[in-house]
Enzyme design. Structure first.
Site, PDB file in Angstrom:
ATOM      1  CG  ASP A 128       6.866   6.446   3.898  1.00  0.00           C
ATOM      2  OD1 ASP A 128       5.672   6.066   3.822  1.00  0.00           O
ATOM      3  OD2 ASP A 128       7.797   5.669   4.194  1.00  0.00           O
ATOM      4  CB  VAL A 129       1.141   8.152   3.832  1.00  0.00           C
ATOM      5  CG1 VAL A 129       0.901   9.227   2.793  1.00  0.00           C
ATOM      6  CG2 VAL A 129       1.057   6.758   3.216  1.00  0.00           C
TER       7      VAL A 129
ATOM      8  CE1 TYR B 290      -6.138  -1.438  -3.124  1.00  0.00           C
ATOM      9  CE2 TYR B 290      -8.112  -2.557  -3.906  1.00  0.00           C
ATOM     10  CZ  TYR B 290      -7.337  -1.417  -3.823  1.00  0.00           C
ATOM     11  OH  TYR B 290      -7.769  -0.257  -4.420  1.00  0.00           O
TER      12      TYR B 290
ATOM     13  N   PRO C  18     -14.074   3.854  -6.341  1.00  0.00           N
ATOM     14  CG  PRO C  18     -11.999   4.751  -6.904  1.00  0.00           C
ATOM     15  CD  PRO C  18     -12.766   4.166  -5.750  1.00  0.00           C
TER      16      PRO C  18
ATOM     17  CG  LEU D  71     -10.180  -2.735 -13.056  1.00  0.00           C
ATOM     18  CD1 LEU D  71      -9.441  -3.255 -11.829  1.00  0.00           C
ATOM     19  CD2 LEU D  71     -10.347  -3.848 -14.068  1.00  0.00           C
TER      20      LEU D  71
END
Ligand SMILES: NC(=O)c1ccc[n+]([C@@H]2O[C@H](COP(=O)([O-])OP(=O)(O)OC[C@H]3O[C@@H](n4cnc5c(N)ncnc54)[C@H](O)[C@@H]3O)[C@@H](O)[C@H]2O)c1
Length: 249
Positions: free
Chosen positions: A60-61, A155, A185, A187
């Site tokens: 779990d980061v 986000y 990136p 979508l």
């Protein structure tokens, strides 16, 4: 020299899975550091069945202890860490809507996983990288950070922070011959089903790109492979947009 070792956080599906497969094909030993152990094991098996080396380590980061244990396991098994791809993030599960409807808890959760998570993992691996005076850190931003997509403020904010973190870190670890870069990136359609709303959004996005077709994970693996290689030795602090030309800096 023994095989280079690459940790890919969130490598159990989507882009992380594609990155793990490509880096394994490039001859790296791949560590899938993923909260979803079932998916991580599937990707590990895929890689191993193709004749390459991989480990799946439940991580779990957002949890320093979990990350520390993962790094200790990697060091015990492989003796080195050369490449870190900070890919794990919350994305599809984040509620979209006007920013004033995003709660403080929702905002902080996005920051915790997408930004603090990358900070925690980077801190945990850096001393191991410094020992060999060589390292590659690749952070996942997003072209939403360039475009400011509405309805996704939490986000978008996290992905902007990743660009600044990349630059600040590049300054600090450059003298150790460690490069830090980010990829943005557009979508990207992965094997993960994202529903009708996303398909409608994709149509609009595609029509705004110079190359008007759906972006797929294979469009991104070349950039990851390059940034993880010796060929990118003198490139650091940079953010590379891989988005079919939807936006220019
Ligand atoms: N797919 C896109 O369109 C797109 C576009 C721009 C940027 N990105 C970025 O690329 C990266 C990968 O995106 P994706 O589409 O593959 O996402 P995804 O949701 O399919 O995969 C994310 C992975 O991260 C893992 N994860 C989540 N929380 C974690 C935690 N606390 N610890 C460890 N692992 C955790 C998940 O289990 C999952 O396997 C993300 O950083 C995302 O922001 C994706």
């Amino acid at each position: 020299m023994s095989q280079r070792v690459a940790i890919i956080t969130g490598g159990g599906r989507g882009l992380g899975r594609a990155f793990a497969k490509r880096l394994a094909e490039d001859g790296k030993t791949v560590i899938i550091a993923e909260i979803d152990q079932e998916n991580a094991l599937k990707v590990k098996e895929e890689i191993i069945s193709n004749g390459y080396k991989a480990y799946a380590i439940k991580t779990d980061v957002t949890d320093e202890f979990s990350v520390k244990q993962m790094v200790e396991e990697v060091c015990a098994a492989c003796g080195r860490i050369d490449i870190l791809v900070n890919n794990a993030a919350l994305l599809g599960t984040l509620k979209r809507g006007p920013f004033e409807e995003i709660t403080v808890d929702e905002f902080e959760l996005a920051m915790r996983v997408n930004v603090t998570g990358s900070f925690i993992v980077t801190k945990a691996v850096i001393e191991v990288m410094r020992k060999t005076s060589w390292g590659r850190i690749i952070n996942m931003s997003s072209d939403t950070a360039l475009n400011g997509n509405p309805g996704f403020l939490h986000y978008v904010t996290t992905k902007g922070a990743i660009v600044s973190m990349t630059r600040a870190l590049a300054r600090e670890v450059g003298p150790n011959n460690i490069t830090v870069n980010a990829i943005q990136p557009g979508l990207t359609e992965t094997e993960v089903e994202r529903g009708e709303e996303r398909k409608e959004l994709a149509k609009k996005v595609i029509s705004a790109q110079c190359i008007p077709r759906q972006e797929i994970p294979d469009d991104l693996v070349g950039a990851i492979s390059f940034l993880a290689s010796e060929d990118s030795d003198f490139i650091t602090g940079q953010t590379i947009a891989v988005n079919g030309g939807i936006s220019f800096r």
